[in-house]
Design an enzyme around this catalytic site. Sequence first.
Site, PDB file in Angstrom:
ATOM      1  N   ASN A   1       0.849  -1.189   0.000  1.00 53.25           N
ATOM      2  CA  ASN A   1       0.000   0.000   0.000  1.00 53.25           C
ATOM      3  C   ASN A   1       0.887   1.241   0.000  1.00 53.25           C
ATOM      4  O   ASN A   1       1.869   1.307   0.740  1.00 53.25           O
ATOM      5  CB  ASN A   1      -0.912   0.012   1.229  1.00 53.25           C
ATOM      6  CG  ASN A   1      -1.844   1.208   1.247  1.00 53.25           C
ATOM      7  OD1 ASN A   1      -1.441   2.329   1.532  1.00 53.25           O
ATOM      8  ND2 ASN A   1      -3.109   0.966   0.956  1.00 53.25           N
TER       9      ASN A   1
ATOM     10  N   SER B   1      -4.737   0.074  -3.038  1.00 52.74           N
ATOM     11  CA  SER B   1      -5.164   1.405  -2.592  1.00 52.74           C
ATOM     12  C   SER B   1      -6.460   1.273  -1.812  1.00 52.74           C
ATOM     13  O   SER B   1      -7.354   0.515  -2.213  1.00 52.74           O
ATOM     14  CB  SER B   1      -5.369   2.333  -3.795  1.00 52.74           C
ATOM     15  OG  SER B   1      -5.784   3.611  -3.367  1.00 52.74           O
ATOM     16  N   GLU B   2      -6.567   1.999  -0.700  1.00 51.40           N
ATOM     17  CA  GLU B   2      -7.732   1.826   0.162  1.00 51.40           C
ATOM     18  C   GLU B   2      -9.037   2.345  -0.442  1.00 51.40           C
ATOM     19  O   GLU B   2     -10.107   2.157   0.142  1.00 51.40           O
ATOM     20  CB  GLU B   2      -7.504   2.447   1.548  1.00 51.40           C
ATOM     21  CG  GLU B   2      -7.159   3.908   1.567  1.00 51.40           C
ATOM     22  CD  GLU B   2      -5.664   4.147   1.682  1.00 51.40           C
ATOM     23  OE1 GLU B   2      -5.284   5.060   2.426  1.00 51.40           O
ATOM     24  OE2 GLU B   2      -4.880   3.432   1.030  1.00 51.40           O
ATOM     25  N   ASN B   3      -8.954   3.013  -1.596  1.00 53.03           N
ATOM     26  CA  ASN B   3     -10.204   3.380  -2.263  1.00 53.03           C
ATOM     27  C   ASN B   3     -10.721   2.256  -3.164  1.00 53.03           C
ATOM     28  O   ASN B   3     -11.731   2.420  -3.843  1.00 53.03           O
ATOM     29  CB  ASN B   3     -10.051   4.684  -3.067  1.00 53.03           C
ATOM     30  CG  ASN B   3      -9.061   4.558  -4.210  1.00 53.03           C
ATOM     31  OD1 ASN B   3      -8.070   3.848  -4.108  1.00 53.03           O
ATOM     32  ND2 ASN B   3      -9.312   5.264  -5.303  1.00 53.03           N
ATOM     33  N   GLY B   4     -10.034   1.113  -3.166  1.00 59.60           N
ATOM     34  CA  GLY B   4     -10.602  -0.070  -3.801  1.00 59.60           C
ATOM     35  C   GLY B   4      -9.918  -0.600  -5.037  1.00 59.60           C
ATOM     36  O   GLY B   4     -10.544  -1.280  -5.854  1.00 59.60           O
TER      37      GLY B   4
END
Length: 219
Positions: free
Chosen positions: A26, A49-52
Site C-alpha cells: 500500500n 489502494s484503500e479506495n478499492g
Amino acid sequence: MEMGLGVRERMAKRAAKELRSGMIVNLGIGIPSMVPDYLPEGVRVIFQSENGILGMGESPKKGEEDANLCNAGGYPVTVIKGASYSDSATAFAMIRKGLIDVTMLGALQVSEKGDLANWMIPGRRVPGIGGAMELAQKAKKVVVVMNHVNKHGEPKIVKACTLPLTARKCVHLIITDMAVMEVTTEGLLLTEIMEPYDLNDVLQCTAAPLMISKSLKRV
C-alpha cells in the site's frame, strides 16, 4: 547523485528497492505514490489502494489519464493486467486483516522508537486521518518516506513526537532525502547517507540519537 533524477525521484527509487516479488503493498500520498515507476527489473508486486484498487501500475503518461481511475489521494493511476476493484470497506478489510506486506507512508514526525505522526498539525484543518492508522498498525512492515526536515528547517526525526500520533512503535524503516535509518529495539541505526550529504549533515538535522552502522554506505 543519480544523473537525471530529482530528489523526490531518488527517494522513490530507493524505497522501491525494499520490495520483493509477491508482496502486497500500500502506498501513501506524495513520494510513496511514485514508487511503482521505479520498481527494480524483474520485481512483480501488487499495489493496493484503500479506495478499492488491487493492482495499480505505473503513473499514466501525460494526456493518457483516466478521470475515473485514481488512487486514494485522487491522483491518476494505471492498472496492471489482472487488477481488481472493490468498495472501500473491502479494501480496508484487507488492511485490518493484516494482508498488507508493506506500507509506504509520508510523515510529519517519526520518533526514535518508531512512533509515527503523519495525519495532522493542531490548528490546521485536515480532511481526516484516512487509512493511516489502520496501515500503521496492521501492515507487516511500515516504511516512512519523507524529507529529513520540514519547511522551517526543523528535524522531522525526533526523540519523541510532539504532534498527535498516528500509531506507536510501528515504523520499521525511514528513507529521507539525506539518509536511510532502521528502527531497532536499541534506537535508530543509520545505514545509508545520500549524496551530496555527509555524516555531519545528517547528525545536525536529526533530533534523536543515532547509532552508526559498521557498514554505513554513501549512495
